[in-house]
Design a protein around this motif. Sequence first.
Motif, mmCIF file in Angstrom:
data_model
loop_
_atom_site.group_PDB
_atom_site.id
_atom_site.type_symbol
_atom_site.label_atom_id
_atom_site.label_comp_id
_atom_site.label_asym_id
_atom_site.label_seq_id
_atom_site.Cartn_x
_atom_site.Cartn_y
_atom_site.Cartn_z
ATOM 1 N N LEU A 59 39.765 39.960 40.764
ATOM 2 C CA LEU A 59 39.207 39.915 39.635
ATOM 3 C C LEU A 59 40.035 39.082 38.519
ATOM 4 C CD1 LEU A 59 37.561 43.337 39.491
ATOM 5 C CD2 LEU A 59 36.274 41.153 39.480
ATOM 6 N N GLU A 60 41.470 39.029 39.436
ATOM 7 C CA GLU A 60 42.846 38.497 38.863
ATOM 8 C C GLU A 60 43.461 39.258 37.251
ATOM 9 O OE1 GLU A 60 41.362 34.811 36.511
ATOM 10 O OE2 GLU A 60 40.881 33.809 37.973
ATOM 11 N N ILE A 61 43.260 40.688 38.365
ATOM 12 C CA ILE A 61 43.796 41.541 37.819
ATOM 13 C C ILE A 61 45.362 42.326 38.476
ATOM 14 C CG2 ILE A 61 43.694 44.148 36.536
ATOM 15 C CD1 ILE A 61 41.171 44.234 36.784
ATOM 16 N N ASP A 62 46.490 41.646 37.501
ATOM 17 C CA ASP A 62 47.532 42.204 37.759
ATOM 18 C C ASP A 62 48.233 43.885 39.014
ATOM 19 O OD1 ASP A 62 50.786 43.200 39.403
ATOM 20 O OD2 ASP A 62 51.274 41.980 38.142
ATOM 21 N N PRO A 63 48.051 43.631 40.452
ATOM 22 C CA PRO A 63 48.280 45.281 40.820
ATOM 23 C C PRO A 63 48.609 46.125 40.209
ATOM 24 C CG PRO A 63 47.360 43.376 42.519
ATOM 25 C CD PRO A 63 48.048 42.696 41.089
ATOM 26 N N GLY A 64 49.996 45.486 39.204
ATOM 27 C CA GLY A 64 50.541 46.411 38.865
ATOM 28 C C GLY A 64 51.574 47.879 39.778
ATOM 29 N N VAL A 65 51.012 48.986 38.788
ATOM 30 C CA VAL A 65 51.779 49.988 39.507
ATOM 31 C C VAL A 65 50.498 51.078 40.496
ATOM 32 C CG1 VAL A 65 53.613 50.460 37.857
ATOM 33 C CG2 VAL A 65 51.279 51.077 37.962
ATOM 34 N N ALA A 66 48.908 50.494 40.494
ATOM 35 C CA ALA A 66 48.085 51.070 41.118
ATOM 36 C C ALA A 66 47.927 51.006 42.888
ATOM 37 C CB ALA A 66 47.082 49.634 40.777
ATOM 38 N N PRO A 67 48.209 52.592 43.081
ATOM 39 C CA PRO A 67 47.947 52.200 44.399
ATOM 40 C C PRO A 67 47.453 51.538 45.388
ATOM 41 C CG PRO A 67 47.357 54.438 43.334
ATOM 42 C CD PRO A 67 47.680 53.354 42.771
ATOM 43 N N ASP A 68 47.743 51.143 46.380
ATOM 44 C CA ASP A 68 46.681 50.196 47.160
ATOM 45 C C ASP A 68 45.777 51.230 48.288
ATOM 46 O OD1 ASP A 68 45.535 47.834 47.607
ATOM 47 O OD2 ASP A 68 46.577 46.606 49.244
ATOM 48 N N ARG A 69 44.644 51.391 48.127
ATOM 49 C CA ARG A 69 43.795 51.887 48.395
ATOM 50 C C ARG A 69 42.777 51.470 49.565
ATOM 51 N NH1 ARG A 69 43.452 57.056 43.991
ATOM 52 N NH2 ARG A 69 45.573 56.943 44.025
ATOM 53 N N PRO A 70 41.990 52.019 50.562
ATOM 54 C CA PRO A 70 40.751 51.579 51.206
ATOM 55 C C PRO A 70 39.944 51.600 49.793
ATOM 56 C CG PRO A 70 41.168 53.137 52.532
ATOM 57 C CD PRO A 70 42.234 53.250 50.873
ATOM 58 N N VAL A 71 38.589 50.839 50.233
ATOM 59 C CA VAL A 71 37.472 50.506 49.285
ATOM 60 C C VAL A 71 36.198 51.791 50.013
ATOM 61 C CG1 VAL A 71 35.865 49.445 48.033
ATOM 62 C CG2 VAL A 71 38.388 48.405 47.812
ATOM 63 N N LEU A 72 35.817 52.175 49.285
ATOM 64 C CA LEU A 72 34.488 53.044 49.660
ATOM 65 C C LEU A 72 33.298 52.486 50.246
ATOM 66 C CD1 LEU A 72 35.493 56.749 48.419
ATOM 67 C CD2 LEU A 72 36.116 55.151 50.884
ATOM 68 N N HIS A 73 32.613 52.180 51.377
ATOM 69 C CA HIS A 73 30.697 51.941 50.597
ATOM 70 C C HIS A 73 30.238 52.891 49.932
ATOM 71 C CE1 HIS A 73 27.875 49.770 52.475
ATOM 72 N NE2 HIS A 73 26.625 51.271 53.092
ATOM 73 N N ILE A 110 38.501 50.216 33.303
ATOM 74 C CA ILE A 110 39.012 51.315 34.104
ATOM 75 C C ILE A 110 40.532 50.530 34.956
ATOM 76 C CG2 ILE A 110 37.325 51.693 35.697
ATOM 77 C CD1 ILE A 110 37.936 54.633 35.988
ATOM 78 N N LEU A 111 40.200 49.590 35.758
ATOM 79 C CA LEU A 111 40.421 48.592 36.911
ATOM 80 C C LEU A 111 42.427 48.141 35.760
ATOM 81 C CD1 LEU A 111 37.976 46.940 38.219
ATOM 82 C CD2 LEU A 111 38.784 48.112 38.887
ATOM 83 N N ARG A 112 42.077 47.841 35.113
ATOM 84 C CA ARG A 112 42.526 47.517 34.191
ATOM 85 C C ARG A 112 44.572 48.630 33.998
ATOM 86 N NH1 ARG A 112 39.594 43.737 31.286
ATOM 87 N NH2 ARG A 112 39.959 41.733 32.172
ATOM 88 N N ALA A 113 43.395 49.841 33.595
ATOM 89 C CA ALA A 113 44.468 51.098 33.306
ATOM 90 C C ALA A 113 44.686 51.684 34.409
ATOM 91 C CB ALA A 113 43.411 51.961 32.527
ATOM 92 N N ILE A 114 44.436 51.200 35.778
ATOM 93 C CA ILE A 114 44.760 52.173 36.520
ATOM 94 C C ILE A 114 45.665 51.275 36.868
ATOM 95 C CG2 ILE A 114 44.357 52.553 38.999
ATOM 96 C CD1 ILE A 114 41.149 53.035 38.573
ATOM 97 N N ALA A 115 45.822 49.522 36.920
ATOM 98 C CA ALA A 115 46.529 49.013 37.714
ATOM 99 C C ALA A 115 48.044 49.103 36.487
ATOM 100 C CB ALA A 115 46.134 47.382 37.077
ATOM 101 N N GLU A 116 47.944 49.580 34.916
ATOM 102 C CA GLU A 116 49.319 49.791 34.505
ATOM 103 C C GLU A 116 49.383 50.881 34.196
ATOM 104 O OE1 GLU A 116 47.238 48.323 30.531
ATOM 105 O OE2 GLU A 116 46.378 46.015 31.075
ATOM 106 N N GLY A 117 49.434 51.882 35.343
ATOM 107 C CA GLY A 117 49.289 53.523 35.630
ATOM 108 C C GLY A 117 49.216 54.045 34.259
ATOM 109 N N ARG A 118 47.764 53.918 33.261
ATOM 110 C CA ARG A 118 47.242 54.844 32.786
ATOM 111 C C ARG A 118 45.573 54.921 32.557
ATOM 112 N NH1 ARG A 118 44.469 51.411 29.107
ATOM 113 N NH2 ARG A 118 44.507 49.498 29.919
ATOM 114 N N GLY A 119 45.351 54.991 33.787
ATOM 115 C CA GLY A 119 44.174 56.015 34.125
ATOM 116 C C GLY A 119 44.117 56.876 34.572
ATOM 117 N N PRO A 120 43.198 57.076 35.099
ATOM 118 C CA PRO A 120 42.507 59.031 35.055
ATOM 119 C C PRO A 120 43.723 58.969 36.673
ATOM 120 C CG PRO A 120 40.992 57.724 36.274
ATOM 121 C CD PRO A 120 42.016 56.103 35.723
#
Length: 186
Positions: A59-73, A110-120
């Motif tokens: 989605l062309e969003i820099d992962p930044g500080v977001a932890p890399d986690r598996p995505v769920l089905h 929300i994706l950007r907020a998580i990547a920037e460390g200001r998400g939930p």
Amino acid sequence: MTAEQYLSGRILLAMPGMFDPRFERSVNVICVHDEHGALGIGIGHVREGVTFHEVLEELEIDPGVAPDRPVLHGGPVEPGRGFILHSTDWGGADTVEVQPLCALSASMDILRAIAEGRGPRHWLMALGYAGWGAGQLEGEMRHHGWYAAEGHREVLFETPVDARWMATWRAEGIDPALLSTETGQA
């Protein structure tokens, strides 16, 4: 049905002997349930070969500080559409409260907020969802398909993905090995 009988905010578990093998040992957070049907997000199976960072990069969003986690089905409907189940300490314009369990968001914000460390504080991502038409879920529950557990936050945010089905049964005080795999007729 009354509002109290709808299952929003509960965890839906596939019963042992589930009639549909696609949902075997399935664990779904019911996000919306009303007279028009239901929408649930699967939280019990990892979507193989997809990580959160890969989704962000696509989605062309820099992962930044977001932890890399598996995505769920999340489910078989719209498997390319992403959803974030998260704690209620973050909210955007499109956030849906899934009381009393969590919140649901599906925006780029929300994706950007998580990547920037200001998400939930707590979150997980799923692709796809499970959907039921009006009365469909109720019918499946009567025919030995599903059990509606309470919404257990610790299962959602603190339990490993592959342990969520059993952990939810345990939180309900039920041993699924003692459940019948068939329904009877009275």
